[in-house]
Design an enzyme around this catalytic site. Sequence first.
Site, short mmCIF file in Angstrom:
data_model
loop_
_atom_site.label_atom_id
_atom_site.label_comp_id
_atom_site.label_asym_id
_atom_site.label_seq_id
_atom_site.Cartn_x
_atom_site.Cartn_y
_atom_site.Cartn_z
N HIS A 81 13.66 5.26 -0.78
CA HIS A 81 12.73 6.52 -1.22
C HIS A 81 12.20 6.35 -2.52
O HIS A 81 13.13 6.02 -3.54
CB HIS A 81 13.75 7.77 -0.84
CG HIS A 81 13.91 7.90 0.58
ND1 HIS A 81 12.93 8.29 1.61
CD2 HIS A 81 15.19 7.68 1.09
CE1 HIS A 81 13.64 8.37 2.80
NE2 HIS A 81 14.90 7.88 2.57
N LYS B 5 1.01 -1.11 -0.08
CA LYS B 5 0.00 0.04 -0.01
C LYS B 5 0.69 1.11 0.07
O LYS B 5 1.77 1.33 0.76
CB LYS B 5 -0.78 0.10 1.22
CG LYS B 5 -2.03 -0.87 1.04
CD LYS B 5 -3.33 -0.29 0.33
CE LYS B 5 -3.92 0.88 0.71
NZ LYS B 5 -4.63 0.75 2.04
N HIS B 6 0.49 2.24 -0.80
CA HIS B 6 1.29 3.27 -1.11
C HIS B 6 2.80 3.14 -1.14
O HIS B 6 3.48 3.91 -0.13
CB HIS B 6 0.93 4.37 -0.04
CG HIS B 6 -0.63 4.84 -0.25
ND1 HIS B 6 -0.79 5.83 -1.31
CD2 HIS B 6 -1.65 4.44 0.23
CE1 HIS B 6 -2.18 5.95 -1.02
NE2 HIS B 6 -2.74 5.25 -0.37
N ASN C 172 12.46 6.37 7.28
CA ASN C 172 13.34 5.39 8.01
C ASN C 172 12.30 4.22 8.26
O ASN C 172 10.99 4.43 8.22
CB ASN C 172 13.49 6.01 9.20
CG ASN C 172 14.52 6.88 9.28
OD1 ASN C 172 15.62 6.81 8.60
ND2 ASN C 172 14.31 8.01 10.00
#
Length: 605
Positions: free
Chosen positions: A605, A283-284, A445
């Site tokens: 990221h 998810k996301h 993180n």
Amino acid sequence: ASESSSSISDLVRVQSAVVSVYDKAGLVDFARVLAGLGVRLLSTGGTAKALRDAGLTVIDVADVTKFPEMLDGRVKTLHPAVHGGLLARRNDPAHMAQLAAHGIETIDMVVSNLYPFELTVAGGRSFEECVEMIDIGGPTMVRAAAKNHASVAVVSSPSQYAAITAELTANNGSLHASTRKTLAYEAFRSTAKYDAAVSAYMARQCGAPAIEFRQYEAALPLKYGVNPHQHPASICTVAGARLPFTVLNGTPGYTNILDALNAWQLVHELEEATGLPAAASFKHVSPAGAAIAEPLTADEAEVYDVAGKALSPQAIAYVRARNADPLSSYGDFAAISGIVDVSTAEILRREVSDGVIAKGFDADALAILKAKKEGKFIVLQIDSTFSPPLQEYKEVFGAALVQRRNDAKISKDLLAKSVTAQGLPESAVRDLIIATITAKYTQSNSVCYAVGGQVVGVGAGQQNRVDCVRLAGRKVALWHARFHSKVRSLPFRDEIKRQERVNARVAYIGNDMTTVERKHFLQQFKSDPEPFNSEEQAAWLQTLSNVSLSSDAFFPFRDNIDQAARFGVKFIVQPGGSVQDDSVIEACNEYGIGMAFSGVRLFHH
């Protein structure tokens, strides 16, 4: 071979062609088609030899130019007899008169593909040798033909042969204007890529700032970008490459693709590291759960609502992944490391999910998934032979970021450096690997808890590490609380649906409802549930042990260990390298936790 009418017709007959290629795949068959249509074949060097060896009649370019090849082959086709024949406008009387005055005939097609300059460089050749391999005549002919596509066709790739053969055959040796225009575009794209490779190499040799040329080709329209107002959106390939997946059903969105490609890498690495089928629930752009196909206990089958179901190993992996955090997995994107069978498809069908990516699909399983969400369920099949490029590029606010992709291999070798009194038993190695691979694909993180072959808590995207540990720890506590007898015996009314029951169990365990919320909560039950107070939950949490924890970066302070110990953690892997490493090790020793330093940071990221 000339047309001197005042206008160029849609169809132009190909009567002569210059053929000079590096990649000779399919060339002879294509040349036979041309010859069969009466096309004169002009050629040089190795290409001419290959055609003659196949029994085809070939005219040497030197016989056309009346000038021999010279300068060790540097000059072959660079001559007005070639380029005049390519560049003359057929509908310009002055051009045609000049050709006639010099005895130059028009040329209607160029067949030329270029030697990949990157291969020259990759071969370890010297600077002088690389410079010598720079093609001048080939790109010049290709560009000339492409410029004059009103009358000339340029064939720059073997992949074009089949379509051109079909069109020439259907039109008595002629090609449409639209085809010639498309071929011109593809030719300019090929020469641009070639020149970019040469330019980048020369920049490196001169110590100049690195030049990166990227050609993107829209391969697939997307429903929209990250948000509906970010439209249009598409996924592109790097020119000359292919997408790593095929869409079998549905229309993916931007975030779906990010979820799918990250999730696939995760499950592929899990299966590779453990030898067992793996699954993930995303998810996301972070995993809500991930797991391998460790057989379910009777308690797990009941809590995961699959008691009595015959499940394949691949289905078991997804059931585990989905049940790490079923609240977060609502509307997930699933990843399956192997072939989706009917057993796995039936589990996917009952869940609220956006889509799935997998290595493949059984026919009956695919039919089940295509019917889900009124035919809108997204089904992607990964190309398991796809090898991603080593460099990754990302554009943000007009700036391009470049880095080597994170190809760090996660294996037991990363756990070799034990730094605590308590070592890492073999039984903990598998769960630490699972947690570490999951952390590798979690927004930083991050920390991941795992036990029994599955992730049970993910702390993603926090600005400080101890919040990651607490957030993921709360999810661990919630996961474990679902096995308590009070939660398992909640007296739901018969009509309450599965996902509503999932949400109700989370609310019941959380025990922090407002008065209004509690009123609606109680309406789901035949009778008021017996309270599950904080003291009972704390006592139940103490029964959880042998949990593994992986962190994507070092722990800056011992408070991370203090928090992790609350959630049954007995084994940790982290990169190490903090100035507080000694105090973190001391904390682990106080709690009897075994910890290894991997030396590998895994920010994502």
